[in-house]
Design a protein around this motif. Structure first.
Motif, PDB file in Angstrom:
ATOM      1  N   ASP A 191      -1.438-114.993 -92.560  1.00  0.00           N
ATOM      2  CA  ASP A 191      -0.978-113.648 -92.261  1.00  0.00           C
ATOM      3  C   ASP A 191      -1.734-112.288 -92.563  1.00  0.00           C
ATOM      4  OD1 ASP A 191       1.262-114.888 -90.717  1.00  0.00           O
ATOM      5  OD2 ASP A 191       2.592-114.374 -92.155  1.00  0.00           O
ATOM      6  N   LEU A 192      -2.009-112.678 -94.055  1.00  0.00           N
ATOM      7  CA  LEU A 192      -2.822-111.838 -94.721  1.00  0.00           C
ATOM      8  C   LEU A 192      -4.365-111.645 -93.934  1.00  0.00           C
ATOM      9  CD1 LEU A 192      -3.627-110.167 -97.340  1.00  0.00           C
ATOM     10  CD2 LEU A 192      -4.531-112.053 -98.054  1.00  0.00           C
ATOM     11  N   VAL A 193      -4.786-112.609 -93.833  1.00  0.00           N
ATOM     12  CA  VAL A 193      -6.024-112.819 -93.166  1.00  0.00           C
ATOM     13  C   VAL A 193      -5.947-111.999 -91.432  1.00  0.00           C
ATOM     14  CG1 VAL A 193      -7.966-114.120 -92.356  1.00  0.00           C
ATOM     15  CG2 VAL A 193      -7.063-114.633 -94.458  1.00  0.00           C
ATOM     16  N   ARG A 194      -5.060-112.457 -90.864  1.00  0.00           N
ATOM     17  CA  ARG A 194      -4.899-112.162 -89.389  1.00  0.00           C
ATOM     18  C   ARG A 194      -4.873-110.479 -89.537  1.00  0.00           C
ATOM     19  NH1 ARG A 194      -0.532-114.651 -88.674  1.00  0.00           N
ATOM     20  NH2 ARG A 194      -1.430-116.723 -87.762  1.00  0.00           N
ATOM     21  N   LYS A 195      -3.932-110.171 -90.323  1.00  0.00           N
ATOM     22  CA  LYS A 195      -3.625-108.568 -90.536  1.00  0.00           C
ATOM     23  C   LYS A 195      -4.857-108.028 -90.985  1.00  0.00           C
ATOM     24  CE  LYS A 195      -0.636-105.052 -92.261  1.00  0.00           C
ATOM     25  NZ  LYS A 195      -1.741-104.140 -92.723  1.00  0.00           N
ATOM     26  N   ALA A 196      -5.709-108.144 -91.970  1.00  0.00           N
ATOM     27  CA  ALA A 196      -6.739-107.641 -92.157  1.00  0.00           C
ATOM     28  C   ALA A 196      -7.794-107.789 -91.169  1.00  0.00           C
ATOM     29  CB  ALA A 196      -7.718-108.536 -93.671  1.00  0.00           C
ATOM     30  N   ALA A 197      -8.236-108.637 -90.363  1.00  0.00           N
ATOM     31  CA  ALA A 197      -9.008-108.666 -89.208  1.00  0.00           C
ATOM     32  C   ALA A 197      -8.538-107.917 -87.867  1.00  0.00           C
ATOM     33  CB  ALA A 197      -9.149-110.091 -88.704  1.00  0.00           C
ATOM     34  N   ALA A 198      -7.198-107.799 -88.004  1.00  0.00           N
ATOM     35  CA  ALA A 198      -6.646-106.725 -86.874  1.00  0.00           C
ATOM     36  C   ALA A 198      -6.843-105.512 -87.210  1.00  0.00           C
ATOM     37  CB  ALA A 198      -5.360-107.343 -86.324  1.00  0.00           C
ATOM     38  N   ASP A 199      -6.476-105.223 -88.394  1.00  0.00           N
ATOM     39  CA  ASP A 199      -6.913-103.730 -88.903  1.00  0.00           C
ATOM     40  C   ASP A 199      -8.071-103.400 -88.628  1.00  0.00           C
ATOM     41  OD1 ASP A 199      -4.231-103.612 -89.507  1.00  0.00           O
ATOM     42  OD2 ASP A 199      -4.155-103.814 -91.610  1.00  0.00           O
ATOM     43  N   ALA A 200      -9.172-104.352 -89.160  1.00  0.00           N
ATOM     44  CA  ALA A 200     -10.601-103.868 -89.152  1.00  0.00           C
ATOM     45  C   ALA A 200     -11.044-103.767 -87.594  1.00  0.00           C
ATOM     46  CB  ALA A 200     -11.532-105.112 -89.875  1.00  0.00           C
ATOM     47  N   ALA A 201     -10.414-104.702 -86.725  1.00  0.00           N
ATOM     48  CA  ALA A 201     -10.934-104.506 -85.567  1.00  0.00           C
ATOM     49  C   ALA A 201     -10.303-103.165 -84.709  1.00  0.00           C
ATOM     50  CB  ALA A 201     -10.464-105.927 -84.539  1.00  0.00           C
ATOM     51  N   ALA A 202      -9.217-102.766 -85.244  1.00  0.00           N
ATOM     52  CA  ALA A 202      -8.470-101.654 -84.687  1.00  0.00           C
ATOM     53  C   ALA A 202      -9.234-100.436 -85.040  1.00  0.00           C
ATOM     54  CB  ALA A 202      -7.126-101.511 -85.053  1.00  0.00           C
ATOM     55  N   GLU A 203      -9.707-100.444 -86.498  1.00  0.00           N
ATOM     56  CA  GLU A 203     -10.631 -99.315 -87.073  1.00  0.00           C
ATOM     57  C   GLU A 203     -12.031 -98.968 -86.224  1.00  0.00           C
ATOM     58  OE1 GLU A 203     -10.418 -99.783 -91.256  1.00  0.00           O
ATOM     59  OE2 GLU A 203      -8.160 -99.552 -91.303  1.00  0.00           O
ATOM     60  N   ARG A 204     -12.516-100.179 -86.186  1.00  0.00           N
ATOM     61  CA  ARG A 204     -13.969-100.082 -85.591  1.00  0.00           C
ATOM     62  C   ARG A 204     -13.908-100.984 -84.129  1.00  0.00           C
ATOM     63  NH1 ARG A 204     -17.390 -99.489 -90.090  1.00  0.00           N
ATOM     64  NH2 ARG A 204     -15.905 -99.262 -92.098  1.00  0.00           N
ATOM     65  N   PRO A 205     -13.254-100.323 -83.168  1.00  0.00           N
ATOM     66  CA  PRO A 205     -13.094-100.747 -81.805  1.00  0.00           C
ATOM     67  C   PRO A 205     -14.266-101.442 -81.093  1.00  0.00           C
ATOM     68  CG  PRO A 205     -13.089 -98.416 -81.751  1.00  0.00           C
ATOM     69  CD  PRO A 205     -13.011 -98.792 -83.175  1.00  0.00           C
ATOM     70  N   GLY A 206     -15.594-101.132 -81.531  1.00  0.00           N
ATOM     71  CA  GLY A 206     -16.594-101.669 -80.945  1.00  0.00           C
ATOM     72  C   GLY A 206     -17.052-102.958 -81.265  1.00  0.00           C
ATOM     73  N   LEU A 207     -16.483-103.332 -82.581  1.00  0.00           N
ATOM     74  CA  LEU A 207     -16.810-104.618 -83.166  1.00  0.00           C
ATOM     75  C   LEU A 207     -15.859-105.839 -82.965  1.00  0.00           C
ATOM     76  CD1 LEU A 207     -17.586-103.421 -86.841  1.00  0.00           C
ATOM     77  CD2 LEU A 207     -19.138-103.875 -84.867  1.00  0.00           C
ATOM     78  N   THR A 208     -16.488-107.222 -82.963  1.00  0.00           N
ATOM     79  CA  THR A 208     -15.862-108.136 -82.718  1.00  0.00           C
ATOM     80  C   THR A 208     -15.278-108.735 -84.077  1.00  0.00           C
ATOM     81  OG1 THR A 208     -17.022-108.768 -80.800  1.00  0.00           O
ATOM     82  CG2 THR A 208     -15.721-110.581 -81.966  1.00  0.00           C
ATOM     83  N   VAL A 209     -14.053-108.686 -84.538  1.00  0.00           N
ATOM     84  CA  VAL A 209     -13.524-109.147 -86.032  1.00  0.00           C
ATOM     85  C   VAL A 209     -12.672-110.311 -86.014  1.00  0.00           C
ATOM     86  CG1 VAL A 209     -12.768-108.426 -88.215  1.00  0.00           C
ATOM     87  CG2 VAL A 209     -14.087-106.760 -86.606  1.00  0.00           C
ATOM     88  N   ARG A 210     -12.884-111.390 -86.549  1.00  0.00           N
ATOM     89  CA  ARG A 210     -12.141-112.577 -86.450  1.00  0.00           C
ATOM     90  C   ARG A 210     -11.980-113.062 -88.014  1.00  0.00           C
ATOM     91  NH1 ARG A 210     -16.004-113.960 -82.681  1.00  0.00           N
ATOM     92  NH2 ARG A 210     -15.167-114.264 -80.523  1.00  0.00           N
ATOM     93  N   GLY A 211     -10.807-113.734 -88.197  1.00  0.00           N
ATOM     94  CA  GLY A 211     -10.474-114.259 -89.464  1.00  0.00           C
ATOM     95  C   GLY A 211     -10.194-115.542 -89.416  1.00  0.00           C
ATOM     96  N   GLU A 212     -10.334-116.294 -90.555  1.00  0.00           N
ATOM     97  CA  GLU A 212     -10.255-117.872 -90.486  1.00  0.00           C
ATOM     98  C   GLU A 212      -9.839-118.139 -91.807  1.00  0.00           C
ATOM     99  OE1 GLU A 212     -12.316-121.821 -88.533  1.00  0.00           O
ATOM    100  OE2 GLU A 212     -13.324-120.000 -88.386  1.00  0.00           O
ATOM    101  N   VAL A 213      -8.994-119.437 -91.863  1.00  0.00           N
ATOM    102  CA  VAL A 213      -8.638-119.698 -93.142  1.00  0.00           C
ATOM    103  C   VAL A 213      -9.198-121.268 -93.360  1.00  0.00           C
ATOM    104  CG1 VAL A 213      -6.595-120.435 -94.956  1.00  0.00           C
ATOM    105  CG2 VAL A 213      -6.469-118.223 -93.471  1.00  0.00           C
ATOM    106  N   PHE A 214      -9.804-121.555 -94.361  1.00  0.00           N
ATOM    107  CA  PHE A 214     -10.434-122.831 -94.719  1.00  0.00           C
ATOM    108  C   PHE A 214     -10.020-123.426 -96.022  1.00  0.00           C
ATOM    109  CE2 PHE A 214     -13.708-119.896 -92.629  1.00  0.00           C
ATOM    110  CZ  PHE A 214     -14.166-120.833 -91.785  1.00  0.00           C
ATOM    111  N   ASP A 215     -10.067-124.850 -95.918  1.00  0.00           N
ATOM    112  CA  ASP A 215      -9.327-125.508 -97.085  1.00  0.00           C
ATOM    113  C   ASP A 215     -10.547-126.174 -97.893  1.00  0.00           C
ATOM    114  OD1 ASP A 215      -6.543-125.370 -96.530  1.00  0.00           O
ATOM    115  OD2 ASP A 215      -7.276-126.638 -94.677  1.00  0.00           O
TER     116      ASP A 215
END
Length: 288
Positions: free
Chosen positions: A69-93
């Motif tokens: 949830d933390l990563v998803r929200k951080a990526a979504a917030d970043a994408a909303a602030e920079r609408p021209g950018l492609t921003v994704r988040g991923e969790v690795f083990d």
């Protein structure tokens, strides 16, 4: 993962957030996609008995969902602030340093905060940042909270080694993107006080070093004519000169190992000194 992608080691800490903002600014200039990578390390706690009387594992699935949830929200917030950018988040083990090193093989750049949640207050660069910088397969930029300046030149240290020439190429591209001068630092070591070669002339030695750097710069001046180049050739310790130059820079760039580096060392003394003492973000460029 795209080979052009900017990969960010993200754990929600203040340093990671500063690194994220730096990476987003970089992506805004270059148009590269951005991926946040949170590395989730499972720890089996010996001797602890959890529900069902089985050996305990921490963190649990609930903690992992919180991380996602933390990563998803951080990526979504970043994408909303920079609408021209492609921003994704991923969790690795896995172990953070090892996972980020592996993922760097598929990235164009890796950006890290200097210390994450596990860092000790007395260390300016944490063990993960130092380890990843030594072993990554792409350029690594380490950003510390409070040092991400947006003004000043891009500084690069050159010593004629292949590693420093790669750093020079990286630095001139960043200077053009930012529309700022490129300051090139060449340090040369004067002879010791106890033995000076007969006929040694420090001005002649400095002129020889300057001529060598000018030859290395010639192609870049031709390819990037709009970039103002400020070449500074000085006797002294290269790490000390670069740390001092970083006080008024927005980025300092070095190769992973210079001419004085031992072949078995993946990270030279100059780059290590900068990771711990520079006053601006540090980019370490190494061969893939």
């Amino acid at each position: 993962m795209s080979g052009d992608e900017i990969l960010i080691g993200y754990d929600g800490s203040e340093d990671a957030t500063v690194a994220l903002n730096w990476a987003l600014d970089e992506a805004g200039r270059s148009g590269r996609p951005v991926r946040l990578a949170y590395v989730f390390e499972w720890l089996t706690v010996a001797g602890w008995i959890g529900p069902g009387l089985a050996p305990g594992v921490w963190p649990d699935e609930h903690a992992r969902r919180q991380v996602e949830d933390l990563v998803r929200k951080a990526a979504a917030d970043a994408a909303a602030e920079r609408p021209g950018l492609t921003v994704r988040g991923e969790v690795f083990d896995g172990p953070p340093a090892l996972v980020l090193q592996e993922r760097s093989a598929e990235a164009g750049m890796l950006v890290l905060g200097s210390r994450g949640h596990g860092g000790f207050g007395g260390l300016l660069a944490g063990s993960t940042a130092v380890s990843v910088t030594a072993h990554a397969h792409c350029p690594v930029v380490v950003v510390r909270d409070g040092q991400a300046a947006t003004s000043g030149p891009v500084v690069v240290g050159v010593d004629g080694s292949e590693s420093s020439l790669r750093a020079l190429g990286f630095a001139v591209e960043r200077a053009q993107q930012r529309d700022v001068p490129l300051r090139v630092i060449r340090a040369w070591e004067p002879p010791g006080e106890r033995w000076v070669p007969p006929g040694f002339d420090p001005e002649e030695a400095s002129a020889t070093e300057r001529a060598a750097v000018e030859e290395e710069l010639a192609g870049w001046r031709e390819s990037f004519p709009a970039v103002e180049v400020d070449l500074r050739v000085s006797p002294g310790n290269p790490a000390a000169l670069l740390v001092e130059a970083s006080r008024e820079a927005q980025l300092v760039v070095v190769g992973s190992r210079g001419r004085g580096g031992l072949r078995g060392m993946l990270l030279g003394s100059v780059s290590q000194q900068l990771l711990h003492h520079a006053h601006c973000p540090v980019a370490v460029v190494r061969e893939r």
